[in-house]
Motif scaffolding. Structure first.
Motif, PDB file in Angstrom:
ATOM      1  N   LEU A 263       0.587  -0.881  -0.089  1.00 37.42           N
ATOM      2  CA  LEU A 263      -0.252   0.128  -0.264  1.00 37.42           C
ATOM      3  C   LEU A 263       0.545   0.987   0.293  1.00 37.42           C
ATOM      4  CD1 LEU A 263      -2.350  -1.114   2.678  1.00 37.42           C
ATOM      5  CD2 LEU A 263      -3.211  -1.126  -0.091  1.00 37.42           C
ATOM      6  N   ASP A 264       0.366   2.362  -0.586  1.00 40.70           N
ATOM      7  CA  ASP A 264       0.940   3.746  -0.495  1.00 40.70           C
ATOM      8  C   ASP A 264       0.791   4.428   0.814  1.00 40.70           C
ATOM      9  OD1 ASP A 264       2.278   3.591  -2.890  1.00 40.70           O
ATOM     10  OD2 ASP A 264       0.488   4.342  -3.802  1.00 40.70           O
ATOM     11  N   LEU A 265      -0.197   4.281   1.542  1.00 45.89           N
ATOM     12  CA  LEU A 265      -0.514   4.476   3.110  1.00 45.89           C
ATOM     13  C   LEU A 265      -1.583   3.816   3.908  1.00 45.89           C
ATOM     14  CD1 LEU A 265      -0.453   6.781   4.723  1.00 45.89           C
ATOM     15  CD2 LEU A 265      -2.362   7.386   3.474  1.00 45.89           C
ATOM     16  N   LEU A 266      -1.258   3.358   4.988  1.00 47.15           N
ATOM     17  CA  LEU A 266      -1.474   2.434   5.981  1.00 47.15           C
ATOM     18  C   LEU A 266      -1.463   3.658   7.035  1.00 47.15           C
ATOM     19  CD1 LEU A 266      -2.654  -0.189   6.391  1.00 47.15           C
ATOM     20  CD2 LEU A 266      -0.746  -1.023   7.211  1.00 47.15           C
ATOM     21  N   VAL A 267      -3.810   3.841   7.014  1.00 46.98           N
ATOM     22  CA  VAL A 267      -3.299   4.754   8.973  1.00 46.98           C
ATOM     23  C   VAL A 267      -4.049   3.613   9.854  1.00 46.98           C
ATOM     24  CG1 VAL A 267      -4.422   6.547   9.786  1.00 46.98           C
ATOM     25  CG2 VAL A 267      -3.810   6.626   7.324  1.00 46.98           C
ATOM     26  N   VAL A 268      -3.470   3.924  10.587  1.00 45.05           N
ATOM     27  CA  VAL A 268      -4.099   2.665  11.524  1.00 45.05           C
ATOM     28  C   VAL A 268      -4.327   3.872  13.397  1.00 45.05           C
ATOM     29  CG1 VAL A 268      -3.494   0.798  13.410  1.00 45.05           C
ATOM     30  CG2 VAL A 268      -2.425   0.626  11.517  1.00 45.05           C
TER      31      VAL A 268
ATOM     32  N   TRP B 118       0.981   5.836  11.321  1.00 44.12           N
ATOM     33  CA  TRP B 118       0.439   5.291   9.238  1.00 44.12           C
ATOM     34  C   TRP B 118       1.828   5.094   9.274  1.00 44.12           C
ATOM     35  CZ3 TRP B 118       1.503  10.075  11.454  1.00 44.12           C
ATOM     36  CH2 TRP B 118       2.547  10.948  11.110  1.00 44.12           C
ATOM     37  N   HIS B 119       1.942   4.719   7.830  1.00 44.23           N
ATOM     38  CA  HIS B 119       3.213   3.858   6.834  1.00 44.23           C
ATOM     39  C   HIS B 119       2.882   4.652   5.745  1.00 44.23           C
ATOM     40  CE1 HIS B 119       6.553   1.897   4.813  1.00 44.23           C
ATOM     41  NE2 HIS B 119       5.608   1.512   3.678  1.00 44.23           N
ATOM     42  N   SER B 120       3.500   5.659   5.450  1.00 43.63           N
ATOM     43  CA  SER B 120       3.113   5.905   4.022  1.00 43.63           C
ATOM     44  C   SER B 120       4.338   5.839   2.885  1.00 43.63           C
ATOM     45  CB  SER B 120       3.223   7.315   3.983  1.00 43.63           C
ATOM     46  OG  SER B 120       3.756   8.078   2.638  1.00 43.63           O
TER      47      SER B 120
ATOM     48  N   PRO C   6       0.166  17.092   4.763  1.00 47.64           N
ATOM     49  CA  PRO C   6       1.004  15.573   4.492  1.00 47.64           C
ATOM     50  C   PRO C   6       0.400  14.689   5.797  1.00 47.64           C
ATOM     51  CG  PRO C   6       2.523  17.627   5.997  1.00 47.64           C
ATOM     52  CD  PRO C   6       0.975  18.219   4.964  1.00 47.64           C
ATOM     53  N   VAL C   7       0.818  13.480   5.420  1.00 45.67           N
ATOM     54  CA  VAL C   7      -0.536  12.350   6.276  1.00 45.67           C
ATOM     55  C   VAL C   7      -0.038  12.814   7.504  1.00 45.67           C
ATOM     56  CG1 VAL C   7       0.215  10.217   7.276  1.00 45.67           C
ATOM     57  CG2 VAL C   7       0.332  10.448   4.806  1.00 45.67           C
TER      58      VAL C   7
END
Length: 265
Positions: free
Chosen positions: A162-167, A176-178, A216-217
């Protein structure tokens, strides 16, 4: 609808796309109209019941959810959503039955509309192959802690694509991981606990609001934390207000980003 409600309060123009049953009543329709939510994507079909969520909260703020998905998608669901979505800036793929979410993800990709996938409480309905297909269709996913564990168990390392995962992690904030911005974490916003129902949807509304403005995230997660706190401090869903969003953001994080400086926009 909870996400659409917050987005509308923040000055956006959400258009929910949903099939509802004959129980879609005039009182709720009037509420949406009063909020300024575009109802042109709400389709009443010949079914007795719309989707319903029953949420029980204990004294420790643990929640248990029962969900009825409402009318299933018709044969025209995918093409209709694809045609409807063309020209839209962004989509939010809200929790639904697996077949509906996969069909919607396919339609949004075919329409060229970027979207945030939010499988939510319906992850308990997904088989591994269905979850794998949904993740493969998605570039950005948002889940809470419980949902993350369930999704990871279903798809394994595919989450890394995934490009972005938000938990979201409740009172501990969110991580998150971006692919482009790396890993990060932000704390929650201090709030008086009244009713946690709908806080996750409130977070999503604030998060998407900021991302639509190029944030930004990290800033989007902070915006989501602010709107989640507003929901937490209000009894019931779709009852909170966002007039003091900018000031609450400034108080919580010590500054106001450029995209929020012209509030309300």
């Amino acid at each position: 609808m909870n996400i659409a409600y917050t987005l509308r309060l923040l000055g956006n123009d959400p258009v929910p796309f949903v099939y509802v049953g004959r129980d879609f009543d005039t009182e709720y329709a009037a509420h949406l109209e009063a909020c300024g939510v575009d109802m042109s994507g709400i389709h009443v079909v010949d079914a007795p019941h719309s989707a319903h969520a029953f949420i029980f909260t204990d004294t420790d703020q643990n929640q248990f959810t029962g969900f009825f998905g409402g009318p299933g998608p018709t044969a025209e669901f995918g093409p209709e959503l694809r045609n409807r979505a063309s020209g839209f800036e962004f989509g939010i793929l809200a929790p639904d039955l697996p077949a509906s979410m996969i069909a919607a993800a396919t339609a949004l990709r075919e329409a060229g509309v970027p979207f945030l996938t939010d499988p939510g409480q319906n992850l308990t309905d997904f088989r591994a192959d269905e979850a794998t297909e949904l993740v493969a269709q998605s570039t950005a996913v948002i889940v809470n802690e419980f949902e993350y564990v369930r999704l990871r168990d279903l798809v394994g390392d595919r989450l890394n694509t995934l490009d972005l995962l938000v938990v979201t992690e409740g009172e501990r904030g969110a991580r998150w991981h971006s692919a482009s911005e790396g890993d990060g974490r932000e704390c929650a916003v201090a709030a008086r606990i009244v009713d946690p129902t709908g806080c996750g949807d409130g977070f999503r509304g604030g998060f998407v609001h900021a991302r639509l403005r190029g944030s930004p995230v990290s800033e989007a997660v902070r915006a989501g934390a602010v709107t989640a706190a507003m929901v937490l401090e209000t009894a019931g869903t779709q009852m909170h207000h966002c007039e003091n969003f900018a000031e609450r953001y400034r108080q919580s994080w010590g500054h106001l980003p450029d995209w929020a400086s012209a509030w309300p926009d």
